[in-house]
Design an enzyme around this catalytic site. Sequence first.
Site, PDB file in Angstrom:
ATOM      1  CG  HIS A 131      -2.152  -0.945   1.096  1.00 35.70           C
ATOM      2  ND1 HIS A 131      -2.199  -2.069   1.417  1.00 35.70           N
ATOM      3  CD2 HIS A 131      -3.386  -0.734   0.463  1.00 35.70           C
ATOM      4  CE1 HIS A 131      -3.085  -2.679   1.132  1.00 35.70           C
ATOM      5  NE2 HIS A 131      -3.997  -2.083   0.553  1.00 35.70           N
ATOM      6  CE  LYS A 135      -3.870  -0.489   4.689  1.00 33.05           C
ATOM      7  NZ  LYS A 135      -5.259   0.004   4.859  1.00 33.05           N
TER       8      LYS A 135
END
Length: 237
Positions: A131, A135
Site C-alpha cells: 500500500h 497507510k
Amino acid sequence: MKIALVGYGTMNQLVASEIKKNNDEVCGIVSLGYLESLYDINDTIDCIIDFSHPSLLDTVLDFAVKEHKPLVIATTGYSDEQKEKIYAASKKIPLVYTANFSLGITVLKRVLGEVSEILKNDYDMEIIEKHHNKKVDAPSGTAKLLLDAIDPNNEFDHVYGREGQSKRGHEIGIHAIRGGSIVGEHSVIFAGCDEVIEFKHEAHSKMIFVKGALKAASFVVNANDGLYTMEDILFKK
C-alpha cells in the site's frame, strides 16, 4: 435514492461524484466544515455510507439504530470491541460491513477458500500486501480478510514478517509493504515442491471501492435487518 455521507475525504468525495452520475442524491454530509451530526440532516435518508474514521463509529451506529436506517460501513481499522458493536447493531438494522468493497477481492476470497482447502496440507501459504506510504495500519484489513479465507479455522500459526534464524513451522506468513502511491496490491502464494501458484489482485484506482460501496448501498436499502458482506451481495447467500 438519497444517501447521507459520513466523512468527506477522498473516498466520499468520489462517492458523491458517482452518486450524481447515477442520478441519485447526496442528502447530507457529516464532516468537518459540513454538518456535525446525522441528526442535522433535514431530508429523507434512504441509506448511510460511512467512509470516515473509527472514532465516529458510536455516533453513526446510534443514529442508524435509533432511526432504523440502512448502513454501509466502509471505514477500516476498527478494534475487536468496535467490531462487536457493529455486529450488535446489525441485529437491529440492515448493515453491510467488509474489509474491502472491491468486487475482484470478493471473488478472490471465494476462490481462495476453495483452493486452500485442497492445497493447505501440501503447500506453504504466504500473503504479501502493498500500500501507499500514508497507510497507517498493517497488515491491511484486506490481508486479514484473505488470511481468514485460507485459514478460516485458525489451523496455522500467523507470522507477521520474519527475522532471525528459525525454520518454517506450521504457519502462514503475512508481509506488509508501504511505499509511494500504491493504491493496493495483494498476493497469496501457494508454494509447493517444484511449483508455485500465485493469486494476485491489483487496485489501480480507488474507484473500485467507490463502485462497490454504492452497489452495497443499492442492496442494503431493500435488505432485512442483519449483517451482510460483499459476498452476500454478489453471490446471494
